[in-house]
Design a protein around this motif. Structure first.
Motif, PDB file in Angstrom:
ATOM      1  N   UNK B 353       0.817  -1.211   0.000  1.00 59.07           N
ATOM      2  CA  UNK B 353       0.000   0.000   0.000  1.00 59.07           C
ATOM      3  C   UNK B 353       0.849   1.258   0.000  1.00 59.07           C
ATOM      4  N   UNK B 354       1.736   1.349   0.981  1.00 60.72           N
ATOM      5  CA  UNK B 354       2.565   2.539   1.084  1.00 60.72           C
ATOM      6  C   UNK B 354       3.528   2.617  -0.101  1.00 60.72           C
ATOM      7  N   UNK B 355       4.026   1.471  -0.510  1.00 64.99           N
ATOM      8  CA  UNK B 355       4.970   1.448  -1.629  1.00 64.99           C
ATOM      9  C   UNK B 355       4.374   2.016  -2.890  1.00 64.99           C
ATOM     10  N   UNK B 356       3.080   1.702  -3.142  1.00 65.39           N
ATOM     11  CA  UNK B 356       2.477   2.164  -4.383  1.00 65.39           C
ATOM     12  C   UNK B 356       2.342   3.677  -4.416  1.00 65.39           C
ATOM     13  N   UNK B 357       2.392   4.310  -3.264  1.00 56.68           N
ATOM     14  CA  UNK B 357       2.282   5.765  -3.242  1.00 56.68           C
ATOM     15  C   UNK B 357       3.651   6.411  -3.089  1.00 56.68           C
ATOM     16  N   UNK B 358       4.516   5.749  -2.332  1.00 56.99           N
ATOM     17  CA  UNK B 358       5.844   6.309  -2.072  1.00 56.99           C
ATOM     18  C   UNK B 358       6.632   6.534  -3.355  1.00 56.99           C
ATOM     19  N   UNK B 359       6.324   5.744  -4.378  1.00 52.38           N
ATOM     20  CA  UNK B 359       7.064   5.893  -5.631  1.00 52.38           C
ATOM     21  C   UNK B 359       6.842   7.269  -6.253  1.00 52.38           C
ATOM     22  N   UNK B 360       5.808   7.966  -5.824  1.00 54.80           N
ATOM     23  CA  UNK B 360       5.551   9.286  -6.396  1.00 54.80           C
ATOM     24  C   UNK B 360       6.367  10.390  -5.760  1.00 54.80           C
ATOM     25  N   UNK B 361       7.060  10.075  -4.685  1.00 60.67           N
ATOM     26  CA  UNK B 361       7.808  11.117  -3.985  1.00 60.67           C
ATOM     27  C   UNK B 361       8.772  11.877  -4.906  1.00 60.67           C
ATOM     28  N   UNK B 362       9.569  11.175  -5.725  1.00 62.62           N
ATOM     29  CA  UNK B 362      10.477  11.927  -6.597  1.00 62.62           C
ATOM     30  C   UNK B 362       9.734  12.864  -7.553  1.00 62.62           C
ATOM     31  N   UNK B 363       8.646  12.382  -8.123  1.00 60.40           N
ATOM     32  CA  UNK B 363       7.871  13.232  -9.041  1.00 60.40           C
ATOM     33  C   UNK B 363       7.390  14.485  -8.333  1.00 60.40           C
ATOM     34  N   UNK B 364       6.902  14.274  -7.128  1.00 64.67           N
ATOM     35  CA  UNK B 364       6.373  15.413  -6.384  1.00 64.67           C
ATOM     36  C   UNK B 364       7.492  16.399  -6.069  1.00 64.67           C
ATOM     37  N   UNK B 365       8.634  15.868  -5.685  1.00 66.75           N
ATOM     38  CA  UNK B 365       9.765  16.752  -5.375  1.00 66.75           C
ATOM     39  C   UNK B 365      10.193  17.553  -6.600  1.00 66.75           C
ATOM     40  N   UNK B 366      10.317  16.873  -7.726  1.00 69.39           N
ATOM     41  CA  UNK B 366      10.780  17.562  -8.930  1.00 69.39           C
ATOM     42  C   UNK B 366       9.759  18.606  -9.375  1.00 69.39           C
ATOM     43  N   UNK B 367       8.505  18.197  -9.344  1.00 70.07           N
ATOM     44  CA  UNK B 367       7.453  19.113  -9.752  1.00 70.07           C
ATOM     45  C   UNK B 367       7.452  20.365  -8.885  1.00 70.07           C
ATOM     46  N   UNK B 368       7.571  20.167  -7.587  1.00 64.44           N
ATOM     47  CA  UNK B 368       7.552  21.329  -6.714  1.00 64.44           C
ATOM     48  C   UNK B 368       8.805  22.160  -6.847  1.00 64.44           C
ATOM     49  N   UNK B 369       9.898  21.515  -7.171  1.00 65.96           N
ATOM     50  CA  UNK B 369      11.107  22.275  -7.421  1.00 65.96           C
ATOM     51  C   UNK B 369      10.891  23.184  -8.638  1.00 65.96           C
ATOM     52  N   UNK B 370      10.309  22.616  -9.692  1.00 66.67           N
ATOM     53  CA  UNK B 370      10.048  23.402 -10.901  1.00 66.67           C
ATOM     54  C   UNK B 370       9.093  24.558 -10.622  1.00 66.67           C
ATOM     55  N   UNK B 371       8.053  24.254  -9.869  1.00 68.22           N
ATOM     56  CA  UNK B 371       7.080  25.306  -9.601  1.00 68.22           C
ATOM     57  C   UNK B 371       7.703  26.417  -8.770  1.00 68.22           C
ATOM     58  N   UNK B 372       8.472  26.031  -7.758  1.00 69.74           N
ATOM     59  CA  UNK B 372       9.142  27.031  -6.933  1.00 69.74           C
ATOM     60  C   UNK B 372      10.071  27.869  -7.808  1.00 69.74           C
TER      61      UNK B 372
END
Lengths: 78, 725
Positions: B353-372
Motif C-alpha cells: 500500500x505505502x509502496x504504491x504511493x511512495x514511488x511518487x515522492x520523486x515526481x512530487x519533489x521535482x514538480x515542486x522544485x520546478x514550480x518554486x
C-alpha cells in the motif's frame, strides 16, 4: 479617454478610477490614484490582459477593468 | 539561564523579498502550517539571539491592511490581537512608493515597528537613492538596510528588533500619518467618544479611522464589544462619512486612500533621489521575448513541456530505486516473518500500500522544485498573464492554469499548487475541477481497455478521453462559478514582478517542506486506507468453497505423475510438466477467483453491482473501480485478480475481459467512468486539507461520482440504441 483605448507604448495621466467598492479601492491601493502617470507597456498575446507601468512597477489589468479608468493621454513622452 | 521570549512579525508586499529575509533569519528552523481555520500558510521559526529566544512569524504578503482577502485579515488580526513585540515591515527599496502604502498603514497601527529597506543594491543600480535618516525622522521609525539574498543586514535587523522590544514603552509618534483637516476633525470627534467610554480593543485613533473607512470587521467588533455605546459610535461615524463624502464628492475610504498616497508622494519627494533615469531595464528586455506576441505562447508551452519531461522522465530513475527498495523490504519481510496473517498484513497491506504511493515522492519533489523555480524567478506571473484570457472563459484567473495543467500528472501536487492563488473562491473552484484533468495513474486503465477493445483507434480514443476531461472541467468550472462560488469574480489586478535569479536555499526549503507533508500523509491516512482495502480483500478467512480445491490440486498432480512415470521421452516429459503446471495454476486461479467473490470485497462488489449495471459494468469491474479509490493504479491490478487472468501481460487481461462479456461499448463506458469518478484517497485528503473543510471533499466525491455515472450512463445507453438499431 479610457485606459483601455490606449495603445502599446502610450503614456497618460490618471484622471479618475471608476468601478465599485472593493475593486476600486484595490486599484487605488495599488497606486492607481489621480494624477499618477501611467504607461502602457504591452497587451498580452491574446489582447487581454494588459501590462502597465505605474509608480515604478509593472501591473496587469484586464481590458474590461482598464475601461473603468479615465485617463488623459500624454503625447509621446515616455 | 532563562531565555527571554520575543515575537517578531514580518510583513510586507508580495515580491518585497519577505520570504528571502525569513529564510535568511530562520534557515531550516522553520515550521509551516495553516492558520487556524483557513488554508493560508503559516510560517514560523524560532531562533536564539544572545539571551533571547525569538519567535519569527512570517505574515502573508499583502499590499494593504484593508481586509479584502484572507491574507490581509490574517496579517491585521495577528498584529492587533497577538500584539507581537515588534512588527518588521519589509520594503522593496526599488519600488518604494507603492511599498510605503502598507508601511503607512502599519505605522498607523501604532505598534512597535521596524522598517527594512530591502534590495538596497537593486535600488542603487536603478539609480534610486533613499535618505534613510530623513525617512526615519519623518515617520519616526527605525530603519535597517538589507540585501536579503546575500544575507546582508540580517544581523542588524535582529539587533534592532531586540532593542526595540526591550524598550518596553509604547511608541507614540509625534509625526503620525495626518489627513486633511476636516477628516482629522472627524477622527478627533470619534476618538473622544471612544476614550470617553474607556477605550476599546485597540488604540482609539486607529479605530476611529477604520470606522470612517467603513471597515466591516472593525465595525462589527465595535458593535459587539461596546453594545449601545458602539451603536452610537457607528451612527456618529456614518454622519461624519456622509458629511465628508458630500464635501469631497467621493466615498470617504477612497479619499483616505488618495490622501495616504498624497503624503507618501510628499515624503518620496523629500527622501528619494533618482540619479540615473531610464537605465536599460533587464527585466523588461527579458519580457520582450517571454511575453512576446508571437513567441510568448510557444515558449510557455515549451517550459510546461520541459517541466513535465523533468518530472516524469527524470523522476522515473529514483522511482525505480524506490520500487527496488520496497521490493527489498518485501523480500526481507517474506524471509524474516513466518507465514501467517501478520506476514500478509505487513507484506500485502502495509508495504504494498505505502509502496504504491511512495514511488511518487520523486515526481512530487521535482514538480515542486520546478514550480518554486517558476515562482521565484517571476515567470509564474507571466504564465498567468498569458493564460488569463482563456481561463477567464470559465470564470477563473490565469493563475489557475498551472494547477490544472499539473493535474495531468497527479492531482495531489496539483491541488497543493493552488496555494499560489490568492482568492479563496478561485482556489476552491480550481481544486474542485482539477481532478477532472486525467491524472497519469488513470492512463494504464485506458491503455488496457482501449488497446483491447479499440485496437485500431486506441490512440484516438485515449486522446478523446483526455479531451472530455478538459471539457468537463471547464463546464464544471462555469457551473460552480455561477451557482456555488458566486460573487467576487476576482479582478485580475496582478503585479508582474521583475525577473529575479532564484535562490537555491529557498528552493530547497520549499521542496523539503512539500516532501515532509507528503511523507506525513503517507504515513497516516494512506497507510490506514491500504490496510482497510487489504483487510476487505482477505477477510473472512474461513470461506466455504463450492469445490474442494485442495483435493483437486492433489488429484491433478497425481494424475500427471502417473502419466509421466510411464514416459521415457524427455521432450514429452517437459511438455507434460508444463501442462501440469498450467492445470495447477488454473485451479489456484479458480480458487482465488472464488475467494475474491466471497471475501468482503467481493460481497461489496455484488452489492454495488446494480449501481453499475446500467453502465454496462459487471460486478468485477465494479470492485476494481472501488479499489481505485485508494489509488487509480490499483484498478488494473484488481481487474487482473478478479478476471482471473492467465499470465501477467496486458494482452492476457484483454482476452479475459473479452471472454467475460465486456463489449467495446462497456469498455468505453468504463473508461469514461474512470476518467471522471471520485479521485483517489490521497487527492480527497489533500482537497480536505487545502480547502480546510471536509464538506468540499465530500462535495467533490458526490459531484464527480454523479458526473461520472451520468456520463457513463449516457455513453452506454445511447451506444446501445445505436448498436441495436
Amino acid at each position: 479617454m479610457r485606459l483601455s483605448e490606449m495603445k502599446e507604448g502610450q503614456s497618460a495621466v490618471i484622471i479618475r478610477v471608476g468601478g465599485k467598492g472593493a475593486f476600486r479601492k484595490r486599484l487605488l491601493e495599488m497606486g492607481l490614484v489621480k494624477n499618477t502617470p501611467i504607461y502602457v507597456e504591452k497587451y498580452a498575446p491574446l489582447k487581454d490582459p494588459m501590462e502597465l507601468l505605474v509608480k515604478g512597477y509593472a501591473i496587469s489589468l484586464r481590458v474590461e477593468e482598464a475601461a473603468l479608468i479615465t485617463v488623459e493621454a500624454l503625447t509621446d513622452i515616455h | 539561564m532563562e531565555k527571554k521570549h520575543i515575537t517578531i512579525a514580518l510583513t510586507g508586499n508580495p515580491n518585497a523579498g519577505k520570504t528571502t529575509i525569513f529564510n535568511a533569519l530562520t534557515g531550516t528552523r522553520q515550521k509551516v502550517g495553516n492558520w487556524a481555520g483557513v488554508t493560508v500558510e503559516k510560517k514560523e521559526g524560532v531562533i536564539t539571539h544572545g539571551t533571547y529566544e525569538i519567535h519569527v512569524v512570517d505574515l502573508p504578503g499583502t499590499y494593504s491592511l484593508t481586509p479584502f482577502s484572507m491574507e490581509e485579515i490574517i496579517a491585521r488580526n495577528f498584529i492587533i490581537d497577538e500584539s507581537p513585540d515588534v512588527v518588521v515591515n519589509i520594503i522593496d527599496a526599488s519600488n518604494i512608493e507603492r511599498n510605503l502604502y502598507l508601511a503607512t498603514q502599519i505605522r498607523e497601527l501604532d505598534c512597535k515597528v521596524l522598517f527594512v529597506l530591502n534590495m538596497a543594491d537593486l535600488a542603487a543600480s536603478k539609480g534610486v537613492r533613499i535618505d534613510a535618516a530623513k525617512l526615519s525622522e519623518l515617520l519616526d521609525v527605525e530603519i535597517v538596510y538589507t540585501v536579503g539574498n546575500k544575507g546582508e543586514g540580517v544581523t542588524a535587523l535582529l539587533e534592532k528588533a531586540v532593542r526595540l522590544a526591550e524598550e518596553g514603552k509604547p511608541v507614540q509618534p509625534e509625526r503620525r500619518v495626518r489627513y486633511n483637516r476636516d477628516i482629522e476633525a472627524a477622527i478627533a470627534d470619534l476618538q473622544s467618544m471612544i476614550d470617553a467610554q474607556g477605550g476599546l480593543f485597540y488604540n482609539s485613533r486607529w479605530i476611529a479611522i477604520k470606522l470612517l473607512e467603513r471597515d466591516e470587521i472593525v465595525s462589527r467588533r465595535v458593535s459587539s464589544e461596546a453594545g449601545a455605546a458602539g451603536k452610537e459610535l457607528l451612527k456618529k461615524a456614518d454622519v461624519h462619512r456622509g458629511r465628508l463624502a458630500d464635501l469631497f464628492d467621493d466615498d470617504l475610504e477612497i479619499i483616505m486612500t488618495d490622501e495616504r498616497y498624497g503624503f507618501i508622494a510628499g515624503f518620496v519627494k523629500e527622501v528619494v533621489t533618482i540619479t540615473k533615469k531610464n537605465r536599460v531595464d533587464l527585466s523588461r528586455n527579458i519580457d520582450l521575448v517571454l511575453t512576446n506576441k508571437f513567441f510568448g505562447f510557444p515558449i510557455f508551452i515549451f517550459f510546461i513541456w520541459l517541466m513535465f519531461q523533468l518530472t516524469f522522465s527524470v523522476g522515473a530513475y529514483p522511482m525505480e530505486a524506490i520500487e527496488k527498495g520496497f521490493a527489498l523490504l518485501f523480500f526481507a519481510a517474506d524471509r524474516m516473518l513466518s507465514d501467517g496473517l501478520f506476514k500478509d498484513f505487513i507484506r500485502d497491506g502495509v508495504l504494498a500500500g505505502v509502496g504504491s504511493v511512495a514511488v511518487f515522492l520523486p515526481n512530487i519533489l521535482i514538480l515542486f522544485f520546478c514550480i518554486a523555480l517558476l515562482e521565484d524567478t517571476g515567470y509564474m506571473a507571466r504564465a498567468a498573464f498569458l493564460m488569463d484570457r482563456i481561463m477567464h472563459l470559465i470564470g477563473l484567473h490565469g493563475k489557475s492554469f498551472i494547477p490544472m495543467l499539473m493535474g495531468f500528472g497527479c492531482s495531489v501536487p496539483a491541488v497543493m499548487a493552488t496555494r499560489t492563488l490568492g482568492n479563496r473562491k478561485d482556489r476552491i473552484l480550481t481544486i474542485l475541477i482539477t481532478p477532472f484533468m486525467s491524472c497519469s495513474a488513470r492512463l494504464p486503465v485506458y491503455i488496457v481497455l482501449a488497446g483491447t477493445f479499440f485496437p485500431n483507434a486506441a490512440g484516438t480514443v485515449i486522446f478523446l478521453i483526455y479531451l472530455s476531461g478538459i471539457v468537463i472541467a471547464m463546464i464544471s468550472g462555469r457551473i460552480f462559478r455561477s451557482l456555488l462560488l458566486r460573487g467576487e469574480d476576482a479582478p485580475f489586478v496582478m503585479e508582474l514582478p521583475p525577473y529575479r535569479a532564484p535562490m537555491i536555499k529557498g528552493l530547497l526549503i520549499h521542496m523539503w517542506d512539500r516532501a515532509r507533508q507528503f511523507l506525513k500523509k503517507m504515513g497516516g491516512v494512506i497507510l490506514i486506507g491500504s490496510i482497510i482495502v487489504w483487510g476487505l480483500s482477505v477477510f473472512p478467512r474461513d470461506i466455504s468453497f463450492s469445490k474442494d480445491y485442495a483435493k483437486e490440486l492433489v488429484d491433478v498432480q497425481n494424475a500427471y505423475q502417473l502419466k509421466m512415470d510411464k514416459i521415457e521421452d524427455q521432450a514429452l516429459m517437459r511438455r507434460l510438466a508444463s501442462e501440469r503446471d498450467e492445470a495447477v495454476k488454473n485451479i489456484i486461479r479458480a480458487r482465488e477467483k472464488e475467494r475474491t467473490e466471497k471475501v468482503y470485497m467481493g460481497r461489496i462488489g455484488k452489492a454495488i453491482a446494480p449501481f453499475f449495471e446500467p453502465l454496462g459494468i459487471d460486478w468485477r469491474g465494479s470492485v476494481s473501480l472501488l479499489t481505485g479509490f485508494v489509488a487509480k493504479e490499483i484498478v488494473v491490478s484488481s481487474m487482473g485478480v478478479l478476471y482471473a487472468v492467465e499470465g501477467h501481460d496486458q494482452s492476457a487481461l484483454g482476452k479475459a475481459l473479452r471472454s467475460s462479456g465486456m463489449t467495446p461499448l462497456s469498455a468505453l463506458s468504463m473508461m469514461v467512468f474512470v476518467l471522471l469518478y471520485i479521485p483517489c484517497l490521497a487527492t480527497v485528503l489533500v482537497i480536505m486539507r487545502e480547502t480546510g473543510a471536509a464538506k468540499w471533499a465530500l462535495f467533490n466525491i458526490v459531484y464527480s461520482t454523479s458526473v461520472a455515472w451520468s456520463a457513463a450512463f449516457i455513453v452506454y445507453q445511447t451506444g446501445l440504441i445505436f448498436t441495436a438499431g
